[in-house]
Design an enzyme around this catalytic site. Sequence first.
Site, PDB file in Angstrom:
ATOM      1  N   GLY A  36       0.820  -1.199   0.155  1.00  0.00           N
ATOM      2  CA  GLY A  36      -0.042  -0.209  -0.185  1.00  0.00           C
ATOM      3  C   GLY A  36       0.785   1.028   0.035  1.00  0.00           C
ATOM      4  O   GLY A  36       0.791   2.081  -0.731  1.00  0.00           O
ATOM      5  N   HIS A  37       1.875   1.438   1.076  1.00  0.00           N
ATOM      6  CA  HIS A  37       2.770   2.464   0.930  1.00  0.00           C
ATOM      7  C   HIS A  37       3.305   2.596  -0.428  1.00  0.00           C
ATOM      8  O   HIS A  37       3.577   3.564  -0.947  1.00  0.00           O
ATOM      9  CB  HIS A  37       3.827   2.227   2.012  1.00  0.00           C
TER      10      HIS A  37
HETATM   11  P1  AMP Z   1       0.829   4.911   7.786  1.00  0.00           P
HETATM   12  O1  AMP Z   1       2.105   4.358   7.780  1.00  0.00           O
HETATM   13  O2  AMP Z   1      -0.269   3.745   8.526  1.00  0.00           O
HETATM   14  O3  AMP Z   1       0.567   6.011   8.766  1.00  0.00           O
HETATM   15  O4  AMP Z   1       0.307   4.966   6.624  1.00  0.00           O
HETATM   16  C1  AMP Z   1       1.064   6.156   5.563  1.00  0.00           C
HETATM   17  C2  AMP Z   1       0.120   6.292   4.513  1.00  0.00           C
HETATM   18  O5  AMP Z   1      -0.130   5.086   3.772  1.00  0.00           O
HETATM   19  C3  AMP Z   1      -1.143   7.111   4.778  1.00  0.00           C
HETATM   20  O6  AMP Z   1      -1.526   8.118   3.944  1.00  0.00           O
HETATM   21  C4  AMP Z   1      -1.976   5.706   4.627  1.00  0.00           C
HETATM   22  O7  AMP Z   1      -3.349   6.106   4.502  1.00  0.00           O
HETATM   23  C5  AMP Z   1      -1.411   5.082   3.395  1.00  0.00           C
HETATM   24  N1  AMP Z   1      -1.851   3.759   3.403  1.00  0.00           N
HETATM   25  C6  AMP Z   1      -1.795   2.488   4.642  1.00  0.00           C
HETATM   26  N2  AMP Z   1      -2.088   1.421   4.089  1.00  0.00           N
HETATM   27  C7  AMP Z   1      -2.778   1.606   3.019  1.00  0.00           C
HETATM   28  C8  AMP Z   1      -3.366   0.958   1.994  1.00  0.00           C
HETATM   29  N3  AMP Z   1      -3.732  -0.371   2.306  1.00  0.00           N
HETATM   30  N4  AMP Z   1      -3.973   1.361   0.750  1.00  0.00           N
HETATM   31  C9  AMP Z   1      -3.802   2.743   0.460  1.00  0.00           C
HETATM   32  N5  AMP Z   1      -2.918   3.788   1.517  1.00  0.00           N
HETATM   33  C10 AMP Z   1      -2.597   3.298   2.451  1.00  0.00           C
END
Ligand code: AMP
Length: 281
Positions: A36-37
Amino acid sequence: MKTLTTILDMQAWSRRIRKGGETLGFVPTMGALHAGHLSLIRKAKAKTDKVVVSIFVNPTQFDNQDDLEKYPRTLESDLKACEDEGVDAVFLPTPKIMYPDGLTIELKAPALAGRLCGASRPGHFDGVVTIVKKLFEAVEPTHAVFGEKDYQQLAIMRWLVKDQQLPIEIIPHPIVREADGLAMSSRNQRLSADDRRHALALARSIKAVHALFDGGERDVSKLLGLARDILNAEDGVQIDYAEIVDATTLEPISTITQPALYAVAAFVGPVRLIDNCVLRP
Ligand code: AMP
């Protein structure tokens, strides 16, 4: 790939890039990077000349100490993934760099932060807004990519750049899922094999609500009734919230006449997971 750890070094690097007339895309993360990232990083690369990824597990947005302590940290493989994706710079500050005197001035998230995740995680979005503003000031990007997985966070980021008149374009990115539908999340690493199976109920509820909506159902209580039945039928899943709200204001609605958001948060074993979908009439 440049590795930067101080705000001054980050700013100096960024200013050199922008002085040359190039655009700078920013992907803020808390690390434990997954596909996702990486998909957000690819979007940034497609839209901007240079890309910065930050990895910082921000203590001030955690309302639960245990969640903060157990948050997965995989720096070495994260750096390799960024390098493989052709990221230009990674910003790796420490809490001491971001909060040299502790949490002094905290920004207040707007009213739309009071619902959904904001209602069950008090102070969470104040912490998010505060750290993202600080990261924006360090990275000084022209663009920033946020995932729709954290739909409410994305809405609050749009508010932040508008409210603070920041010259940053917010770029949304759709939810990236595993082959079986589970929304990718760093916290998925903490699920046991059984929990991993139970967790699929969230994605199943998304699919079912979408199908009922596509069949013409616009009554929120009927759509939510189906969602809750699916979630409640799964052992090991405890609903935190399951709601359908206006997709822009996040205000509760009873009938869908404009784009609406079905958002769910649930505890699966020790982990709180979120998922959502937009329903467009
Ligand atoms: P995090 O590391 O969880 O703070 O996420 C960092 C970024 O990645 C944020 O903008 C999240 O919304 C995005 N993100 C995390 N998981 C996903 C996913 N499965 N699909 C799309 N974006 C994601």
